[in-house]
Design a protein around this motif. Structure first.
Motif, PDB file in Angstrom:
ATOM      1  N   PRO A  87      16.028   0.284 -56.360  1.00 56.74           N
ATOM      2  CA  PRO A  87      15.799   1.118 -55.174  1.00 56.74           C
ATOM      3  C   PRO A  87      16.583   0.653 -53.954  1.00 56.74           C
ATOM      4  CG  PRO A  87      13.727   0.732 -56.297  1.00 56.74           C
ATOM      5  CD  PRO A  87      14.750  -0.143 -56.979  1.00 56.74           C
ATOM      6  N   LEU A  88      16.799  -0.634 -53.821  1.00 53.26           N
ATOM      7  CA  LEU A  88      17.568  -1.151 -52.689  1.00 53.26           C
ATOM      8  C   LEU A  88      19.042  -1.285 -53.023  1.00 53.26           C
ATOM      9  CD1 LEU A  88      17.857  -2.392 -49.880  1.00 53.26           C
ATOM     10  CD2 LEU A  88      17.221  -4.596 -50.867  1.00 53.26           C
ATOM     11  N   LEU A  89      19.367  -1.888 -54.159  1.00 55.99           N
ATOM     12  CA  LEU A  89      20.746  -2.256 -54.469  1.00 55.99           C
ATOM     13  C   LEU A  89      21.466  -1.239 -55.345  1.00 55.99           C
ATOM     14  CD1 LEU A  89      20.240  -6.082 -55.086  1.00 55.99           C
ATOM     15  CD2 LEU A  89      20.932  -4.924 -52.974  1.00 55.99           C
ATOM     16  N   GLY A  90      20.744  -0.210 -55.813  1.00 58.25           N
ATOM     17  CA  GLY A  90      21.388   0.823 -56.611  1.00 58.25           C
ATOM     18  C   GLY A  90      22.006   0.253 -57.873  1.00 58.25           C
ATOM     19  N   ASP A  91      23.215   0.708 -58.177  1.00 56.50           N
ATOM     20  CA  ASP A  91      23.931   0.237 -59.364  1.00 56.50           C
ATOM     21  C   ASP A  91      25.137  -0.615 -58.968  1.00 56.50           C
ATOM     22  OD1 ASP A  91      22.367   1.453 -61.459  1.00 56.50           O
ATOM     23  OD2 ASP A  91      23.106   3.386 -60.732  1.00 56.50           O
ATOM     24  N   GLY A  92      24.950  -1.445 -57.940  1.00 58.48           N
ATOM     25  CA  GLY A  92      26.017  -2.346 -57.516  1.00 58.48           C
ATOM     26  C   GLY A  92      26.181  -3.500 -58.478  1.00 58.48           C
ATOM     27  N   LEU A  93      27.026  -4.452 -58.111  1.00 56.29           N
ATOM     28  CA  LEU A  93      27.382  -5.542 -59.018  1.00 56.29           C
ATOM     29  C   LEU A  93      26.178  -6.355 -59.469  1.00 56.29           C
ATOM     30  CD1 LEU A  93      30.706  -6.893 -57.440  1.00 56.29           C
ATOM     31  CD2 LEU A  93      30.444  -5.442 -59.456  1.00 56.29           C
ATOM     32  N   LEU A  94      25.162  -6.492 -58.625  1.00 56.96           N
ATOM     33  CA  LEU A  94      24.020  -7.321 -58.996  1.00 56.96           C
ATOM     34  C   LEU A  94      23.144  -6.686 -60.067  1.00 56.96           C
ATOM     35  CD1 LEU A  94      22.786  -8.862 -55.629  1.00 56.96           C
ATOM     36  CD2 LEU A  94      23.595 -10.097 -57.622  1.00 56.96           C
ATOM     37  N   THR A  95      23.102  -5.360 -60.123  1.00 58.69           N
ATOM     38  CA  THR A  95      22.195  -4.679 -61.043  1.00 58.69           C
ATOM     39  C   THR A  95      22.913  -3.965 -62.182  1.00 58.69           C
ATOM     40  OG1 THR A  95      22.206  -2.740 -59.599  1.00 58.69           O
ATOM     41  CG2 THR A  95      20.429  -4.332 -59.284  1.00 58.69           C
ATOM     42  N   ALA A  96      24.220  -3.835 -62.108  1.00 53.73           N
ATOM     43  CA  ALA A  96      24.972  -3.072 -63.108  1.00 53.73           C
ATOM     44  C   ALA A  96      24.876  -3.717 -64.486  1.00 53.73           C
ATOM     45  CB  ALA A  96      26.437  -2.968 -62.688  1.00 53.73           C
ATOM     46  N   THR A  97      25.025  -2.895 -65.520  1.00 48.81           N
ATOM     47  CA  THR A  97      25.132  -3.423 -66.873  1.00 48.81           C
ATOM     48  C   THR A  97      26.435  -4.205 -66.994  1.00 48.81           C
ATOM     49  OG1 THR A  97      26.303  -1.468 -67.707  1.00 48.81           O
ATOM     50  CG2 THR A  97      23.881  -1.428 -67.790  1.00 48.81           C
TER      51      THR A  97
END
Length: 477
Positions: A87-97
């Motif tokens: 919800p905060l970081l979207g699909d940026g580098l920290l959360t991406a597969t």
């Protein structure tokens, strides 16, 4: 490597826990002690249980290498982390597969590193001096709050080319609420999505709305400019894939907040602990002030000064050893994997704790002692690989690691030249391990303004202010 049925596997030791809750209450009460106890009782790999889920704590350089480097493609960010961070970081580098991460990191990282070397030293020095200028002799300041202001000011200039110091307290409060929202979901016995109207979730949603509204206003302004400033937002706007496709506004939003939120929080936390440690070790503080006086003599630092300010960097690195802002991170096995003779099943959560790893006496003798000379160049070169891991390791190592080190080094050298901060009477700060390893509550210190000892510093090399770092600078690689 994936497990073979013909290969005997060793059982993974399991930490004792309560019948219904496992180690969940231990995690909520004192997760740092839980990590230390798991290592002490189970060894290099051990299982503790949170909300019915087994967590495999790994705490040796060999196993860290095997999982994060050798078999890195077999481990993803955990589903749970994605659910409360997206919800905060979207699909940026920290959360991406892994696949998305590889594609986008390859696009962003080369230009990002060049931008760090070119601009960040000057910006950090200028903002640090502006923050100190607001301190009066004899003031008692909340160092944590001031370091948040300082780093938000730096990130604001680097990312948006804007002076956001006047907004820093408001943005800092929004970021704190976001971090509490993170942590509330991460440690919940029964994880609830952000849509549930709990008090923590309501604060989390409000914080996200505040940060998003600020970002979208800045982005709209930037798109309207014909002559765009050379900063990280413009870098993202100009990024394009091989087929010419530019990043969407949503992608830019996600990557910008991945730079803004974690980048501010980790560096501000590390600077706060650095100043606390210096106040408790006056001989180290005196040495840092002497280095600042000798090299800078009161002038702002530049990129050319980095190699002549080694002790400032040593202090910052040692503070991150004792108090790593990212004190834990996790991965999820995508298949059955054998590591160190142990089987980790598909779907299992593997936890790494730099806090616990950095306290192994076989890697760092007398590990609780503050000793910046551990990171003197020759001694640092003798450290076992992966013994020091404040930014993670492997293909998902923090993209902002060079920027954090540079920012900490320049900020400490600048602050030491302008003011002497000393602890006020009171209890020692208590660690508050949330998303980062913050000090709980306020960290108060007294300001003594100082005039640097007159010196004739080595003249800065103008060529080092360009797109390359000076020889010996750790940010050039």
């Amino acid at each position: 490597m994936p497990n073979s049925t013909s290969t005997p596997v060793l059982p993974v030791p399991r930490l004792k826990g309560r019948r219904l809750f496992g180690n969940t209450l231990d995690f909520k009460k004192d997760r740092l002690e839980l990590f230390q106890r798991t290592f002490a009782e189970c060894g290099d790999i051990g299982i503790y249980t949170i909300a019915g889920q087994d967590c495999y704590l790994v705490n040796s350089i060999e196993l860290c290498h095997e999982i994060l480097i050798q078999n890195g493609s077999l481990f993803e960010k955990t589903d749970r982390f994605r659910s409360f961070a997206r919800p905060l970081l979207g699909d940026g580098l920290l959360t991406a597969t892994n696949e998305e991460h590889k594609r986008n990191r390859r696009l962003i990282q080369p230009r990002f590193r060049t931008a760090v070397v070119r601009h960040s030293a000057d910006i950090t020095a200028q903002v640090s001096r502006a923050v100190v200028a607001g301190w009066k002799d004899g003031d008692v300041i909340d160092v944590r709050r001031e370091m948040v202001r300082l780093v938000l000011g730096v990130v604001g200039q680097n990312l948006f080319s804007r002076d956001i110091l006047d907004e820093a307290n408001d943005l800092g409060n929004a970021l704190t609420d976001a971090i509490h929202g993170f942590d509330s979901q991460a440690s919940a016995l029964i994880p609830l999505t952000i849509e549930w109207p709990t008090p923590a979730n309501l604060r989390y949603r409000k914080a996200i709305e505040r940060l998003e509204s600020t970002f979208h206003a800045f982005l709209a302004e930037r798109r309207a400019l014909a002559d765009k400033p050379d900063d990280w937002l413009t870098l993202l706007l100009e990024c394009a894939y091989d087929d010419g496709t530019a990043l969407s506004d949503q992608q830019i939003r996600d990557e910008a907040l991945n730079m803004f939120m974690p980048g501010h929080e980790t560096t501000a936390t590390a600077l706060t602990w650095s100043l606390h440690l210096l106040s408790r070790h006056p001989e180290c503080h005196e040495r840092l002030m002497a280095e600042s006086d000798r090299v800078l003599a009161g002038r702002p630092a530049t990129g050319a000064d980095l190699e002549r300010l080694p002790y400032a960097l040593q202090v910052f690195k040692e503070a991150m050893r004792l108090y790593p802002p990212v004190y834990m991170f996790s991965r999820q096995a995508t298949t059955d994997v054998e590591v160190g003779g142990h089987r980790i099943p598909a779907g299992a959560s593997v936890v790494f704790s730099p806090y616990a790893l950095h306290r192994r006496a076989d890697y760092f003798p007398d590990p609780e002692r503050f000793d910046p000379d551990r990171f003197e160049s020759e001694r640092e070169a003798e450290l076992p690989r992966h013994a020091y891991m404040p930014f993670g390791a492997g293909h998902r190592v923090c993209i902002g690691n060079h920027h954090a080190l540079l920012g900490g080094q320049v900020a400490l050298a600048t602050l030491a030249g302008q003011a002497h901060l000393t602890s006020v009477p009171g209890p020692s700060p208590v660690m508050e391990p949330m998303v980062t390893l913050r000090p709980a509550g306020n960290l108060l210190m007294k300001v003594t303004r100082r005039s640097p000892v007159p010196a004739v510093p080595t003249a800065p090399n103008p060529s080092a202010n360009g797109a390359t770092a000076p020889r010996g600078c750790p940010y050039a690689h």
